[in-house]
Design an enzyme around this catalytic site. Structure first.
Site, short mmCIF file in Angstrom:
data_model
loop_
_atom_site.label_atom_id
_atom_site.label_comp_id
_atom_site.label_asym_id
_atom_site.label_seq_id
_atom_site.Cartn_x
_atom_site.Cartn_y
_atom_site.Cartn_z
N GLY A 56 5.56 8.70 11.01
CA GLY A 56 5.03 8.88 9.48
C GLY A 56 3.52 8.64 9.19
O GLY A 56 3.07 9.17 8.40
N ALA A 57 2.86 7.95 10.33
CA ALA A 57 1.53 8.14 9.81
C ALA A 57 0.69 9.06 10.83
O ALA A 57 -0.56 9.07 10.78
CB ALA A 57 0.94 6.73 10.84
N ASP B 155 10.47 -6.51 -4.61
CA ASP B 155 9.17 -7.22 -3.78
C ASP B 155 8.96 -8.57 -4.39
O ASP B 155 8.13 -8.64 -5.62
CB ASP B 155 7.90 -6.35 -3.90
N GLU C 91 12.60 2.38 20.42
CA GLU C 91 12.10 3.53 20.33
C GLU C 91 11.65 3.93 21.90
O GLU C 91 10.96 3.29 22.59
CB GLU C 91 10.81 3.54 19.52
N ALA D 8 9.39 2.16 7.62
CA ALA D 8 8.66 0.85 7.83
C ALA D 8 8.53 0.61 9.12
O ALA D 8 7.61 1.02 10.09
CB ALA D 8 9.05 0.19 6.93
N ARG E 190 0.76 -1.07 0.03
CA ARG E 190 -0.11 0.07 0.07
C ARG E 190 0.63 1.26 0.02
O ARG E 190 0.87 2.04 -0.68
CB ARG E 190 -1.00 0.19 1.13
N ILE E 191 1.92 1.38 1.13
CA ILE E 191 2.86 2.46 0.95
C ILE E 191 3.45 2.56 -0.18
O ILE E 191 3.86 3.64 -0.83
CB ILE E 191 3.36 2.49 2.21
N HIS F 214 8.80 8.29 14.70
CA HIS F 214 7.83 7.45 14.40
C HIS F 214 6.57 8.43 14.15
O HIS F 214 5.72 8.01 14.79
CB HIS F 214 7.75 6.42 15.39
P1 NAD Z 1 1.51 -3.99 3.05
O1 NAD Z 1 1.41 -5.23 3.75
O2 NAD Z 1 0.49 -3.28 2.09
O3 NAD Z 1 2.89 -4.23 1.97
C1 NAD Z 1 4.09 -4.82 2.47
C2 NAD Z 1 4.82 -5.16 1.05
O4 NAD Z 1 5.82 -5.77 1.60
C3 NAD Z 1 3.81 -6.18 0.25
O5 NAD Z 1 3.75 -5.96 -1.17
C4 NAD Z 1 4.77 -7.39 0.46
O6 NAD Z 1 4.66 -8.25 -0.97
C5 NAD Z 1 6.16 -6.81 0.44
N1 NAD Z 1 7.18 -7.77 1.17
C6 NAD Z 1 6.95 -8.79 2.23
N2 NAD Z 1 7.97 -9.39 2.40
C7 NAD Z 1 9.03 -8.89 1.59
C8 NAD Z 1 10.52 -9.27 1.41
N3 NAD Z 1 10.85 -10.11 2.24
N4 NAD Z 1 11.11 -8.49 0.49
C9 NAD Z 1 10.40 -7.56 -0.33
N5 NAD Z 1 9.25 -7.32 -0.19
C10 NAD Z 1 8.42 -7.76 0.84
O7 NAD Z 1 2.51 -2.71 3.93
P2 NAD Z 1 2.16 -1.29 3.96
O8 NAD Z 1 1.05 -0.81 4.72
O9 NAD Z 1 2.44 -0.76 2.59
O10 NAD Z 1 3.13 -1.10 5.14
C11 NAD Z 1 4.66 -1.14 4.98
C12 NAD Z 1 5.44 -0.98 6.14
O11 NAD Z 1 5.03 0.29 6.59
C13 NAD Z 1 5.11 -1.73 7.10
O12 NAD Z 1 6.25 -2.24 7.95
C14 NAD Z 1 4.33 -1.09 8.36
O13 NAD Z 1 4.44 -1.48 9.51
C15 NAD Z 1 4.92 0.41 8.13
N6 NAD Z 1 4.11 1.35 8.58
C16 NAD Z 1 4.74 2.49 9.15
C17 NAD Z 1 4.18 3.65 9.88
C18 NAD Z 1 5.02 4.71 10.38
O14 NAD Z 1 4.36 5.51 11.18
N7 NAD Z 1 6.28 5.02 10.29
C19 NAD Z 1 2.75 3.75 9.65
C20 NAD Z 1 2.26 2.52 8.82
C21 NAD Z 1 2.66 1.57 8.35
#
Ligand code: NAD
Length: 526
Positions: free
Chosen positions: A281-282, A171, A261, A231, A151-152, A279
């Site tokens: 990001g969101a 990915d 953290e 992430a 998604r991100i 932290h």
């Molecule tokens: P998502 O599940 O939509 O996407 C994750 C992607 O990573 C998927 O497309 C998956 O196929 C891929 N993936 C999984 N294992 C992999 C690997 N070993 N190598 C390469 N690709 C791989 O998740 P998202 O909603 O896009 O979130 C991504 C990250 O952002 C997560 O770690 C989430 O916790 C983090 N996040 C951080 C904040 C913040 O405040 N900084 C806020 C929200 C989410």
């Protein structure tokens, strides 16, 4: 229809509340204590929380009318999902609410690094005017390496394109079609790290991704490369990052997340070539509005008898069907995990064939969903469950089919799972006789309890091959607990299943594959 009652136990945006007020009586009590909640929850059909309110088993057990627990955000650590599931209460969240917000933060960090904004800001505020110290780099025509295009990551693609960047994605779980649709090049991790001017990480923290950016990976990056992690802490090895930043192996880094953290006492905080945020990001007003609107809309859908999108737990089965299926749920989980680990490449097709008793149940669907859950859970951030597994599979381009077969090889029921990826096909069959077991791998009969660590090898059944595989594992101090061989004819192709006592590193598997007469091998952890 009775008037539904909703309690908003943590502050959410007004827009979500007013939407709910159109269909229900809404009580907003954002100071409610745990004791008060246990007392008053009995009257409510839905509860909306963020992270302050804990929806514990005690709260759930005191809530005979409760149908929905809604988290206006992503993580549900404050909800006892197991207790809710047992009571048939849906737990919903708003996973997409923060995607744009986090993607924008990644872009902000990227600009801060490329134009040295944070450090220049500090310098001017210290009374300096060091114009020549802050020579920047344009993002235009540079290569952005995105690790994880969920998604991100996908939102970052859209934004980075408008900056004129070339995008390269690593990915392994996205389809070529999804990549083509986004207009990005797909490459292996090494190529992305070697070629990118800026690298941004958007994968979940899993055993596979933990420290996946470490000493070796920094070695191959460009000396000018910038790396960004918004992430999860722990994906980048911070000791390796410190070395890379202090020995000029890369140009700079930006972190919104840390292994600990807050990162108190981290030597990274003393460096000029790193940008850090706490932290956040969101954290935007818009993400909070979105989260409130998404969960309000989900609750309204449920009240109107529809199906919400973001349910995190399983649906309730009728007791008779559940009794027949119960033994096969564990087996299905294991089959999913088995094929996920045993199939090289990105799974594109899943066929599940049921025979015997299971073929007579009108809807085996739930077992197919369990298999999908086993396939998808290790790779995604959000928990994949029986409700959301099919739509997630569909969005990821996995074609799922179900079939039935009457002939059942003397078993009460068999579940046959066939998966296809760009790199080939993998087939296993499982049955239940007192416990779940795998009875066939790629057409060869075996009798394997699906648990623990194992090595599966495909080889030509020629003298010395079995011994050579055992010796190779021994050389790497991997102890073999049991061994089974499945073959159709002497000297033909055969399959070996070795249960081992230690985890088997990929390097060992590669050594096994190099042996004479071994066609391929894979290590599984079930
Ligand atoms: P998502 O599940 O939509 O996407 C994750 C992607 O990573 C998927 O497309 C998956 O196929 C891929 N993936 C999984 N294992 C992999 C690997 N070993 N190598 C390469 N690709 C791989 O998740 P998202 O909603 O896009 O979130 C991504 C990250 O952002 C997560 O770690 C989430 O916790 C983090 N996040 C951080 C904040 C913040 O405040 N900084 C806020 C929200 C989410």
């Amino acid at each position: 229809m009775d008037q539904k009652k909703v309690i908003i136990a943590d502050a959410i945006n007004e827009k979500g509340i007013s939407d709910l007020e159109e269909v229900a009586e809404v009580i907003v009590d954002t100071q409610i204590t745990p004791e008060e909640l246990v007392k008053s929850i009995k009257d409510f059909d839905a509860i909306v929380v963020r992270s302050r309110t804990k929806v514990t088993r005690e709260v759930i057990e005191a809530a005979p009318k409760l149908k929905i627990i809604a988290r206006a955000g992503v993580g549900v650590d404050n909800v006892d999902v197991q207790a809710a599931t047992e009571r048939g209460i849906m737990v919903i969240n708003a996973p997409e609410s923060t995607s744009i917000t986090v993607a924008e933060h990644a872009m902000g960090l990227m600009l801060s690094l490329s134009r040295k904004i944070a450090i220049a800001d500090k310098s001017v505020k210290e009374g300096k005017w060091e114009k020549s110290r802050f020579m920047g780099m344009e993002l235009n025509n540079k290569t952005l390496g995105i690790v994880g295009m969920g998604r991100i990551g996908s939102q970052v693609v859209i934004r980075a394109k408008s900056f004129g960047m070339d995008i390269m994605v690593y990915d392994p779980y996205i389809s070529q079609e999804a990549a083509a649709e986004m207009g990005v090049a797909v490459a292996d991790l090494e190529t992305v790290l070697k070629e990118a001017d800026v690298i941004t990480i958007h994968v979940p923290l899993t055993p596979e991704t933990k420290h996946s950016i470490s000493y070796d990976q920094f070695e191959i990056m460009k000396e000018s490369a910038f790396i960004i992690n918004c992430a999860r802490g722990g994906i980048i090895n911070e000791d390796a990052l410190y070395e890379a930043l202090t020995q000029n192996k890369i140009g700079g880094a930006a972190l919104d997340v840390f292994e600990n953290e807050p990162p108190e006492g981290s030597p990274l905080l003393d460096l000029d070539n790193i940008v850090v945020t706490p932290h956040i990001g969101a954290s935007t007003a818009e993400a909070q509005i979105d989260a409130a609107l998404i969960v309000a809309n989900e609750i309204i859908t449920v009240f109107k008898g529809g199906s919400p999108k973001n349910v995190l737990n399983m649906p309730v089965l009728d007791p008779k069907t559940f009794q027949v299926m119960k033994p096969y749920i564990k087996l299905s989980e294991k089959l999913g995990s088995f094929v996920a680990q045993g199939t090289p490449g990105n799974i594109k097709e899943l066929d599940v064939t049921y025979c015997g008793e299971l073929a007579e149940i009108p809807k085996q669907d739930i077992l197919t969903r369990t298999i999908l859950q086993g396939i998808l859970n290790p790779i995604l951030t959000e928990p994949v469950n029986l409700v959301n597994a099919p739509s997630i599979a569909h969005n990821r381009g996995i074609v799922v089919t179900e079939s039935k077969r009457s002939e059942c090889d003397g078993y009460k029921s068999i579940i046959m799972v066939t998966v296809k990826s760009e790199e080939g096909e993998f087939k296993i069959e499982g049955a239940y006789t007192k416990e779940p077991k795998i009875i066939k791998i790629n057409g060869y009969w075996v009798d394997v309890k699906p648990e623990g660590t194992m090595v599966i090898a495909r080889y030509q059944d020629l003298p010395g091959t079995i011994g050579a595989i055992g010796t190779k594992l021994g050389e790497h101090f991997i102890n073999i607990a049991t061994m089974q061989v499945g073959r159709r004819e002497v000297g033909g192709e055969a399959v070996m299943v070795l249960k081992v006592d230690q985890k088997v590193p990929q390097a060992v598997i590669e050594d096994v594959i190099k042996l004479d007469n071994v066609e391929d091998a894979v290590a599984l952890d079930l």
